[in-house]
Scaffold this active site. Structure first.
Site, PDB file in Angstrom:
ATOM      1  N   GLY A 177       0.836  -1.196   0.000  1.00  6.31           N
ATOM      2  CA  GLY A 177       0.000   0.000   0.000  1.00  6.31           C
ATOM      3  C   GLY A 177       0.869   1.244   0.000  1.00  6.31           C
ATOM      4  N   SER A 178       0.321   2.320   0.525  1.00  5.74           N
ATOM      5  CA  SER A 178       1.016   3.612   0.462  1.00  5.74           C
ATOM      6  C   SER A 178       2.098   3.725   1.544  1.00  5.74           C
ATOM      7  CB  SER A 178      -0.002   4.731   0.632  1.00  5.74           C
ATOM      8  OG  SER A 178      -0.578   4.632   1.914  1.00  5.74           O
ATOM      9  N   THR A 197       0.644   4.610   5.176  1.00  4.39           N
ATOM     10  CA  THR A 197       0.050   3.461   5.864  1.00  4.39           C
ATOM     11  C   THR A 197       1.124   2.437   6.211  1.00  4.39           C
ATOM     12  OG1 THR A 197      -1.908   3.809   4.488  1.00  4.39           O
ATOM     13  CG2 THR A 197      -1.869   1.826   5.812  1.00  4.39           C
ATOM     14  N   GLY A 198       2.082   2.256   5.319  1.00  3.84           N
ATOM     15  CA  GLY A 198       3.184   1.323   5.591  1.00  3.84           C
ATOM     16  C   GLY A 198       3.937   1.720   6.849  1.00  3.84           C
ATOM     17  N   GLU A 210       5.620  -3.374   0.965  1.00  4.43           N
ATOM     18  CA  GLU A 210       5.777  -2.997  -0.457  1.00  4.43           C
ATOM     19  C   GLU A 210       4.986  -1.725  -0.655  1.00  4.43           C
ATOM     20  OE1 GLU A 210       4.650  -6.412  -2.754  1.00  4.43           O
ATOM     21  OE2 GLU A 210       5.701  -7.686  -1.338  1.00  4.43           O
ATOM     22  N   CYS A 240       2.315   0.930  -8.689  1.00  8.14           N
ATOM     23  CA  CYS A 240       3.358   1.447  -7.797  1.00  8.14           C
ATOM     24  C   CYS A 240       4.614   1.778  -8.584  1.00  8.14           C
ATOM     25  CB  CYS A 240       3.662   0.422  -6.716  1.00  8.14           C
ATOM     26  SG  CYS A 240       4.008  -1.224  -7.364  1.00  8.14           S
TER      27      CYS A 240
HETATM   28  P1  NAD Z   1      -3.394   2.393   1.343  1.00  9.03           P
HETATM   29  O1  NAD Z   1      -2.120   2.454   2.090  1.00  9.03           O
HETATM   30  O2  NAD Z   1      -4.368   3.485   1.501  1.00  9.03           O
HETATM   31  O3  NAD Z   1      -4.199   1.047   1.696  1.00  9.03           O
HETATM   32  C1  NAD Z   1      -3.633  -0.230   1.533  1.00  9.03           C
HETATM   33  C2  NAD Z   1      -4.347  -1.208   2.448  1.00  9.03           C
HETATM   34  O4  NAD Z   1      -4.055  -0.863   3.807  1.00  9.03           O
HETATM   35  C3  NAD Z   1      -5.868  -1.214   2.335  1.00  9.03           C
HETATM   36  O5  NAD Z   1      -6.331  -2.541   2.436  1.00  9.03           O
HETATM   37  C4  NAD Z   1      -6.295  -0.407   3.551  1.00  9.03           C
HETATM   38  O6  NAD Z   1      -7.605  -0.685   3.988  1.00  9.03           O
HETATM   39  C5  NAD Z   1      -5.261  -0.829   4.560  1.00  9.03           C
HETATM   40  N1  NAD Z   1      -5.055   0.094   5.693  1.00  9.03           N
HETATM   41  C6  NAD Z   1      -5.333   1.412   5.762  1.00  9.03           C
HETATM   42  N2  NAD Z   1      -4.964   1.910   6.962  1.00  9.03           N
HETATM   43  C7  NAD Z   1      -4.408   0.878   7.658  1.00  9.03           C
HETATM   44  C8  NAD Z   1      -3.794   0.768   8.937  1.00  9.03           C
HETATM   45  N3  NAD Z   1      -3.692   1.816   9.770  1.00  9.03           N
HETATM   46  N4  NAD Z   1      -3.307  -0.434   9.308  1.00  9.03           N
HETATM   47  C9  NAD Z   1      -3.371  -1.504   8.476  1.00  9.03           C
HETATM   48  N5  NAD Z   1      -3.959  -1.453   7.247  1.00  9.03           N
HETATM   49  C10 NAD Z   1      -4.467  -0.267   6.838  1.00  9.03           C
HETATM   50  O7  NAD Z   1      -2.980   2.210  -0.193  1.00  9.03           O
HETATM   51  P2  NAD Z   1      -3.920   2.194  -1.480  1.00  9.03           P
HETATM   52  O8  NAD Z   1      -4.384   3.582  -1.749  1.00  9.03           O
HETATM   53  O9  NAD Z   1      -4.919   1.106  -1.351  1.00  9.03           O
HETATM   54  O10 NAD Z   1      -2.882   1.724  -2.599  1.00  9.03           O
HETATM   55  C11 NAD Z   1      -2.107   2.594  -3.355  1.00  9.03           C
HETATM   56  C12 NAD Z   1      -0.683   2.628  -2.838  1.00  9.03           C
HETATM   57  O11 NAD Z   1      -0.143   1.307  -2.838  1.00  9.03           O
HETATM   58  C13 NAD Z   1       0.246   3.443  -3.724  1.00  9.03           C
HETATM   59  O12 NAD Z   1       1.085   4.225  -2.926  1.00  9.03           O
HETATM   60  C14 NAD Z   1       1.036   2.381  -4.472  1.00  9.03           C
HETATM   61  O13 NAD Z   1       2.283   2.836  -4.940  1.00  9.03           O
HETATM   62  C15 NAD Z   1       1.156   1.321  -3.426  1.00  9.03           C
HETATM   63  N6  NAD Z   1       1.465   0.016  -4.036  1.00  9.03           N
HETATM   64  C16 NAD Z   1       2.713  -0.540  -3.847  1.00  9.03           C
HETATM   65  C17 NAD Z   1       3.032  -1.761  -4.454  1.00  9.03           C
HETATM   66  C18 NAD Z   1       4.397  -2.391  -4.298  1.00  9.03           C
HETATM   67  O14 NAD Z   1       4.548  -3.578  -4.605  1.00  9.03           O
HETATM   68  N7  NAD Z   1       5.416  -1.676  -3.841  1.00  9.03           N
HETATM   69  C19 NAD Z   1       2.092  -2.404  -5.243  1.00  9.03           C
HETATM   70  C20 NAD Z   1       0.839  -1.811  -5.410  1.00  9.03           C
HETATM   71  C21 NAD Z   1       0.535  -0.601  -4.786  1.00  9.03           C
END
Ligand code: NAD
Length: 478
Positions: free
Chosen positions: A228-229, A232-233, A250, A284
């Site tokens: 994810g982002s 959040t990571g 990731e 990503c």
């Molecule tokens: P996000 O971080 O908003 O959400 C990702 C997931 O995390 C969702 O399931 C969400 O519900 C969950 N989440 C949210 N808050 C949380 C918390 N406090 N604790 C645990 N889980 C929580 O990301 P998004 O908008 O869904 O995805 C887009 C982002 O993901 C972009 O930044 C993109 O670059 C990244 N991404 C990275 C990769 C990679 O392999 N590096 C691949 C795909 C997407």
């Protein structure tokens, strides 16, 4: 591929899979089809008790799943066959909630099935570092236990599978939580796979961001695999640290492409375009900014804008569609805000630049010049169908600017002189640097980011190792 299958109005209501059972929740949430702004379907809102039940089921299942490697391989092979048989149906669900063209959705599900099939045959690592008359030292790789998988909305199926397949082969069990924007295809995926797996081995729960936080803080989760982002990571890393849970993170990227001065702009333009705009830029590791030598700047901008202006944007279920909508209203608003901000900073829009005047979260493929590196459309991850191009004077200057970011996921160098392109690639801070291509992922290489783009890797034997911990058996013969 074209399809004449009638498009359903919405997909059937989906259930969670917990301990091998199909489970509803007391309430459901709406999942929006980004192409119509209507409802794609409804997903269960998992309760705290249901989440506990899912983790408890995974913990129980671990005690036997971890023991029999051959049984795991058989189950994963069977699961891959079941998934193969559901490709068409699952792809429609994916398009309806994610927005991508049906051909791409079909490709995503097929790639996931192929990954599962291939992973079932992967060798688990094992080493002997001493084996003589007096002693034997073995390094056995063992699973962690319950893995929490948390996924984003851009490639719901493929990213889920990049966690499920290696984690399960390694002997872990899993609770997966998809994005609230795209839960339906993951619910369907896990239901399909679960027919080949013992109860509790693979569970799926759906809910909002708070459910992700509950899952990642659950005391019985031993490893978190998060995609994810970056913000959040970082939250996941913080809570994981309090319990020393292992993590694979990731995260986002702001991939630069550096074009060298020996290329033909007309030849590379289509490939560069798709490297940035595939999945409507919601990748990503899409190209998110391009550095171009001054002498090639105008012809390359014109060539890419020409490709962009001819792209057919529409509902992913329409077989003529090349690019679908942005996945959700929040992300559309972000892209609009970034483009408006760029305009305020003097950007020139060569094509696109606006939301399309129709229902759905559609934004025209947009080519931008005239902005500096400090403008948000260049400095931040736009994650949408918008691409800034920036001129440079010297390759050293381009390298400094490419590296002036906390992101470090992917990058690419475009040039005919192989040695020169290779030496420029060497200078870029990124997990992967491609040459004359971008986005090409392979099981023959690890995929991960440096700096804020992540910790750990997915893919191939490196991705499998992410779900195994070293266990030393140091034996002295008596
Ligand atoms: P996000 O971080 O908003 O959400 C990702 C997931 O995390 C969702 O399931 C969400 O519900 C969950 N989440 C949210 N808050 C949380 C918390 N406090 N604790 C645990 N889980 C929580 O990301 P998004 O908008 O869904 O995805 C887009 C982002 O993901 C972009 O930044 C993109 O670059 C990244 N991404 C990275 C990769 C990679 O392999 N590096 C691949 C795909 C997407």
């Amino acid at each position: 591929m074209t399809t004449s299958a009638p498009a359903p109005e919405s997909v059937a209501a989906r259930t969670m899979t917990i301990d091998g059972q199909q489970i509803e929740a007391a309430s459901t949430t709406s999942v929006i089809n980004p192409a119509t702004e209507g409802e794609a379907g409804r997903a269960p809102a998992c309760s705290a008790a249901q989440l506990d039940a899912a983790v408890a089921a995974a913990k129980r299942a671990f005690t036997t799943w971890k023991r029999d490697e051959e049984a795991r391989r058989r189950a994963l092979r069977h699961a891959a066959e079941l998934l193969q048989a559901r490709v068409g149906q699952l792809a429609v669900t994916l398009t309806m909630e994610q927005g991508k063209p049906l051909t791409h959705a079909t490709g995503e599900v097929m790639a996931a099935a192929a990954q599962l099939k291939a992973t079932a045959e992967m060798k688990l690592p094992y080493e002997t570092t001493r084996d003589d008359a007096k002693a034997k030292i073995e390094i056995v790789y063992r699973p962690y236990g319950v893995v929490a998988a948390i996924t984003p909305w851009n490639f719901p199926i493929l990213i889920a599978m990049s966690k499920i397949a290696p984690a399960l082969l390694a002997g872990n069990t899993m609770v997966i939580k998809p994005s609230p924007f795209t839960p339906l295809s993951t619910l369907e995926l896990v239901e399909t796979l679960s027919h080949a797996l013992p109860p509790g081995v693979l569970n799926v729960v759906s809910g909002d961001n708070a459910l992700g936080a509950q899952l990642s803080t659950h005391p019985d989760v031993r490893k978190i695999s998060f995609t994810g982002s970056v913000p959040t990571g970082m939250k996941v890393a913080e809570v994981a640290a309090r319990d020393l849970k292992r993590t694979t993170l990731e995260l986002g990227g702001n991939d630069p492409a550096i074009v060298l001065d020996d290329v033909d702009p007309l030849v590379i333009a289509p490939n560069l375009f798709w490297s940035a705009f595939m999945n409507s830029g919601q990748i990503c590791t899409a190209v998110k900014r391009i550095y171009v030598p001054e002498k090639l700047f105008e012809p390359l901008v014109a060539a890419i804008a020409n490709v962009a202006s001819q792209i057919k944007v529409g509902d992913g279920l329409d077989p003529n569609t090349q690019l679908g909508p942005i996945n959700n209203a929040m992300q559309l608003e972000r892209v609009i805000a970034l483009v408006e901000d760029a305009k305020k900073h003097g950007a020139k829009i060569h094509t696109g630049g606006e939301r399309l005047p129709r229902k759905g979260y559609f934004f025209a493929p947009t080519i931008i010049t005239g902005v500096g590196d400090d403008v948000a459309i260049v400095a931040e991850e736009q994650f949408g169908p918008v691409l800034p191009l920036l001129p440079y004077k010297t390759v050293d200057d381009a390298l400094v600017r490419a590296n002036a970011t906390q992101y470090g996921l992917g990058a690419s160098v475009w040039g005919k002189d192989r040695d020169r392109a290779r030496s420029v690639a060497q200078e870029i801070d990124a997990g992967t640097v491609w040459i004359n291509q971008h986005l090409a992922l392979t099981p023959n290489a690890p995929f991960g980011g440096c700096k804020h783009s992540g910790i750990g890797e997915a893919s191939g034997r490196w991705g499998l190792a992410a779900y195994l911990q070293k266990h030393v058996v140091n034996q002295r013969f008596v």
